[in-house]
Design a protein around this motif. Structure first.
Motif, PDB file in Angstrom:
ATOM      1  N   GLY A  74       0.816  -1.221   0.000  1.00 51.83           N
ATOM      2  CA  GLY A  74       0.000   0.000   0.000  1.00 51.83           C
ATOM      3  C   GLY A  74       0.841   1.257   0.000  1.00 51.83           C
ATOM      4  N   LEU A  75       1.913   1.240   0.795  1.00 49.08           N
ATOM      5  CA  LEU A  75       2.806   2.396   0.814  1.00 49.08           C
ATOM      6  C   LEU A  75       3.479   2.592  -0.535  1.00 49.08           C
ATOM      7  CD1 LEU A  75       4.489   2.079   4.319  1.00 49.08           C
ATOM      8  CD2 LEU A  75       2.979   3.897   3.546  1.00 49.08           C
ATOM      9  N   ALA A  76       3.925   1.491  -1.131  1.00 50.07           N
ATOM     10  CA  ALA A  76       4.626   1.590  -2.416  1.00 50.07           C
ATOM     11  C   ALA A  76       3.693   2.059  -3.529  1.00 50.07           C
ATOM     12  CB  ALA A  76       5.240   0.248  -2.779  1.00 50.07           C
ATOM     13  N   GLU A  77       2.421   1.630  -3.491  1.00 49.87           N
ATOM     14  CA  GLU A  77       1.480   2.046  -4.528  1.00 49.87           C
ATOM     15  C   GLU A  77       1.154   3.530  -4.430  1.00 49.87           C
ATOM     16  OE1 GLU A  77      -1.856  -0.548  -4.084  1.00 49.87           O
ATOM     17  OE2 GLU A  77      -0.814  -2.246  -4.984  1.00 49.87           O
ATOM     18  N   ASN A  78       1.106   4.044  -3.206  1.00 46.99           N
ATOM     19  CA  ASN A  78       0.721   5.436  -3.016  1.00 46.99           C
ATOM     20  C   ASN A  78       1.903   6.374  -2.797  1.00 46.99           C
ATOM     21  OD1 ASN A  78      -2.252   5.192  -3.042  1.00 46.99           O
ATOM     22  ND2 ASN A  78      -1.824   3.799  -1.376  1.00 46.99           N
ATOM     23  N   LEU A  79       2.996   5.861  -2.268  1.00 46.89           N
ATOM     24  CA  LEU A  79       4.170   6.685  -1.954  1.00 46.89           C
ATOM     25  C   LEU A  79       5.448   6.043  -2.485  1.00 46.89           C
ATOM     26  CD1 LEU A  79       3.228   7.460   1.755  1.00 46.89           C
ATOM     27  CD2 LEU A  79       2.980   8.992  -0.178  1.00 46.89           C
ATOM     28  N   GLY A  80       5.382   5.520  -3.680  1.00 43.52           N
ATOM     29  CA  GLY A  80       6.533   4.831  -4.261  1.00 43.52           C
ATOM     30  C   GLY A  80       7.756   5.711  -4.418  1.00 43.52           C
ATOM     31  N   PHE A  81       7.549   7.024  -4.512  1.00 48.02           N
ATOM     32  CA  PHE A  81       8.679   7.945  -4.643  1.00 48.02           C
ATOM     33  C   PHE A  81       9.561   7.939  -3.401  1.00 48.02           C
ATOM     34  CE2 PHE A  81       4.976  10.250  -3.183  1.00 48.02           C
ATOM     35  CZ  PHE A  81       5.439  10.873  -2.032  1.00 48.02           C
ATOM     36  N   LEU A  82       9.076   7.418  -2.274  1.00 51.15           N
ATOM     37  CA  LEU A  82       9.915   7.341  -1.072  1.00 51.15           C
ATOM     38  C   LEU A  82      11.017   6.293  -1.203  1.00 51.15           C
ATOM     39  CD1 LEU A  82       7.328   7.701   1.832  1.00 51.15           C
ATOM     40  CD2 LEU A  82       8.963   9.385   1.010  1.00 51.15           C
ATOM     41  N   TYR A  83      10.955   5.498  -2.264  1.00 46.57           N
ATOM     42  CA  TYR A  83      11.986   4.495  -2.509  1.00 46.57           C
ATOM     43  C   TYR A  83      13.141   5.036  -3.344  1.00 46.57           C
ATOM     44  CZ  TYR A  83       8.910   0.923  -0.650  1.00 46.57           C
ATOM     45  OH  TYR A  83       8.122   0.170   0.177  1.00 46.57           O
ATOM     46  N   SER A  84      13.164   6.333  -3.599  1.00 43.33           N
ATOM     47  CA  SER A  84      14.294   6.922  -4.324  1.00 43.33           C
ATOM     48  C   SER A  84      14.867   8.074  -3.503  1.00 43.33           C
ATOM     49  CB  SER A  84      13.847   7.433  -5.701  1.00 43.33           C
ATOM     50  OG  SER A  84      13.082   8.609  -5.569  1.00 43.33           O
ATOM     51  N   ALA A  85      16.141   8.328  -3.685  1.00 41.47           N
ATOM     52  CA  ALA A  85      16.816   9.373  -2.911  1.00 41.47           C
ATOM     53  C   ALA A  85      16.189  10.741  -3.166  1.00 41.47           C
ATOM     54  CB  ALA A  85      18.303   9.394  -3.255  1.00 41.47           C
ATOM     55  N   MET A  86      15.989  11.102  -4.411  1.00 36.22           N
ATOM     56  CA  MET A  86      15.443  12.423  -4.727  1.00 36.22           C
ATOM     57  C   MET A  86      13.972  12.532  -4.345  1.00 36.22           C
ATOM     58  SD  MET A  86      17.992  14.084  -5.452  1.00 36.22           S
ATOM     59  CE  MET A  86      17.173  15.626  -5.700  1.00 36.22           C
ATOM     60  N   GLY A  87      13.218  11.469  -4.531  1.00 32.19           N
ATOM     61  CA  GLY A  87      11.809  11.482  -4.139  1.00 32.19           C
ATOM     62  C   GLY A  87      11.642  11.703  -2.649  1.00 32.19           C
ATOM     63  N   ARG A  88      12.440  10.993  -1.873  1.00 33.98           N
ATOM     64  CA  ARG A  88      12.364  11.143  -0.422  1.00 33.98           C
ATOM     65  C   ARG A  88      12.849  12.529   0.006  1.00 33.98           C
ATOM     66  NH1 ARG A  88      13.617   7.159   4.451  1.00 33.98           N
ATOM     67  NH2 ARG A  88      12.295   5.837   3.206  1.00 33.98           N
ATOM     68  N   PHE A  89      13.935  12.995  -0.609  1.00 31.16           N
ATOM     69  CA  PHE A  89      14.468  14.317  -0.282  1.00 31.16           C
ATOM     70  C   PHE A  89      13.403  15.393  -0.480  1.00 31.16           C
ATOM     71  CE2 PHE A  89      16.348  18.307  -1.754  1.00 31.16           C
ATOM     72  CZ  PHE A  89      17.155  18.628  -0.672  1.00 31.16           C
ATOM     73  N   TRP A  90      12.790  15.423  -1.657  1.00 28.99           N
ATOM     74  CA  TRP A  90      11.809  16.473  -1.954  1.00 28.99           C
ATOM     75  C   TRP A  90      10.539  16.312  -1.135  1.00 28.99           C
ATOM     76  CZ3 TRP A  90      13.513  20.756  -3.405  1.00 28.99           C
ATOM     77  CH2 TRP A  90      14.604  20.841  -4.254  1.00 28.99           C
ATOM     78  N   PHE A  91      10.154  15.080  -0.815  1.00 28.33           N
ATOM     79  CA  PHE A  91       8.994  14.867   0.056  1.00 28.33           C
ATOM     80  C   PHE A  91       9.258  15.463   1.440  1.00 28.33           C
ATOM     81  CE2 PHE A  91       6.896  12.178   3.280  1.00 28.33           C
ATOM     82  CZ  PHE A  91       5.571  12.467   2.976  1.00 28.33           C
ATOM     83  N   LEU A  92      10.443  15.203   1.990  1.00 28.15           N
ATOM     84  CA  LEU A  92      10.772  15.743   3.305  1.00 28.15           C
ATOM     85  C   LEU A  92      10.864  17.270   3.275  1.00 28.15           C
ATOM     86  CD1 LEU A  92      13.303  13.046   4.523  1.00 28.15           C
ATOM     87  CD2 LEU A  92      11.042  13.516   5.477  1.00 28.15           C
ATOM     88  N   ILE A  93      11.387  17.824   2.188  1.00 26.24           N
ATOM     89  CA  ILE A  93      11.437  19.288   2.064  1.00 26.24           C
ATOM     90  C   ILE A  93      10.011  19.851   2.026  1.00 26.24           C
ATOM     91  CG2 ILE A  93      12.092  21.204   0.542  1.00 26.24           C
ATOM     92  CD1 ILE A  93      14.444  19.989   2.126  1.00 26.24           C
ATOM     93  N   LEU A  94       9.116  19.218   1.283  1.00 28.60           N
ATOM     94  CA  LEU A  94       7.718  19.659   1.243  1.00 28.60           C
ATOM     95  C   LEU A  94       7.098  19.628   2.639  1.00 28.60           C
ATOM     96  CD1 LEU A  94       4.914  20.199  -0.239  1.00 28.60           C
ATOM     97  CD2 LEU A  94       4.681  17.722  -0.131  1.00 28.60           C
ATOM     98  N   VAL A  95       7.319  18.543   3.366  1.00 25.83           N
ATOM     99  CA  VAL A  95       6.757  18.426   4.706  1.00 25.83           C
ATOM    100  C   VAL A  95       7.359  19.490   5.624  1.00 25.83           C
ATOM    101  CG1 VAL A  95       6.497  16.904   6.695  1.00 25.83           C
ATOM    102  CG2 VAL A  95       6.237  15.981   4.406  1.00 25.83           C
ATOM    103  N   ALA A  96       8.643  19.775   5.463  1.00 28.55           N
ATOM    104  CA  ALA A  96       9.284  20.823   6.271  1.00 28.55           C
ATOM    105  C   ALA A  96       8.664  22.187   5.978  1.00 28.55           C
ATOM    106  CB  ALA A  96      10.785  20.853   6.002  1.00 28.55           C
ATOM    107  N   ILE A  97       8.383  22.459   4.705  1.00 28.64           N
ATOM    108  CA  ILE A  97       7.750  23.729   4.339  1.00 28.64           C
ATOM    109  C   ILE A  97       6.369  23.832   4.983  1.00 28.64           C
ATOM    110  CG2 ILE A  97       6.765  25.029   2.410  1.00 28.64           C
ATOM    111  CD1 ILE A  97       9.172  23.963   0.737  1.00 28.64           C
ATOM    112  N   LEU A  98       5.616  22.743   4.953  1.00 33.67           N
ATOM    113  CA  LEU A  98       4.300  22.748   5.598  1.00 33.67           C
ATOM    114  C   LEU A  98       4.437  22.991   7.099  1.00 33.67           C
ATOM    115  CD1 LEU A  98       2.468  19.791   3.834  1.00 33.67           C
ATOM    116  CD2 LEU A  98       2.029  22.233   3.552  1.00 33.67           C
ATOM    117  N   ALA A  99       5.433  22.361   7.714  1.00 32.54           N
ATOM    118  CA  ALA A  99       5.628  22.509   9.164  1.00 32.54           C
ATOM    119  C   ALA A  99       6.070  23.921   9.527  1.00 32.54           C
ATOM    120  CB  ALA A  99       6.652  21.491   9.667  1.00 32.54           C
TER     121      ALA A  99
END
Length: 135
Positions: free
Chosen positions: A66-91
């Motif tokens: 389920g995680l991979a189908e919806n958040l598969g980008f977390l399995y790549s370095a750049m995908g995870r990096f930009w996801f965390l940056i987005l979450v930091a901006i929201l925070a």
């Protein structure tokens, strides 16, 4: 096994879990202290993203698909990096001093994640195998 991982990967995973808890705390405190709709919605998103980060670190095969189908980008370095940056901006949106500390932690976590996933390319493959049973 969890303890057989290199120390930098263990440190990264610890930072991810710590970031998830800090983000959750920010989201919950924001929900409890706001009476406006927009900050409440942002807080809900932050909380959902924090739970996703935490669940991803558990590497539970039943949740992996389920995680991979919806958040598969977390399995790549750049995908995870930009996801965390987005979450930091929201925070960063109005959470006071605690939010600033959380933003700094999450940005540092994003950088560490990118470096670790770049230095240990087999870790991505290992995550996919554990979570999905595939390479």
């Amino acid at each position: 096994s969890f303890l057989n991982l290199p120390k930098p990967i263990l440190a990264m995973r610890f930072m991810n879990v710590l970031s998830a808890f800090m983000l959750s705390f920010c989201a919950i405190t924001k929900l409890m202290t706001t009476d406006r709709l927009a900050p409440g919605i942002v807080a809900v998103y932050i909380f959902i993203f924090a739970v996703a980060i935490f669940l991803f670190e558990l590497h539970i095969p039943q949740l992996g698909r389920g995680l991979a189908e919806n958040l598969g980008f977390l399995y790549s370095a750049m995908g995870r990096f930009w996801f965390l940056i987005l979450v930091a901006i929201l925070a960063a949106s109005g959470h006071g001093l605690w939010g600033i500390f959380t933003v700094i932690l999450v940005v540092c976590t994003a950088v560490v994640n990118a470096l670790i996933w770049w230095k240990y390319p087999d870790y991505e493959k290992g995550c996919r195998i554990v979570d999905l049973g595939q390479a």
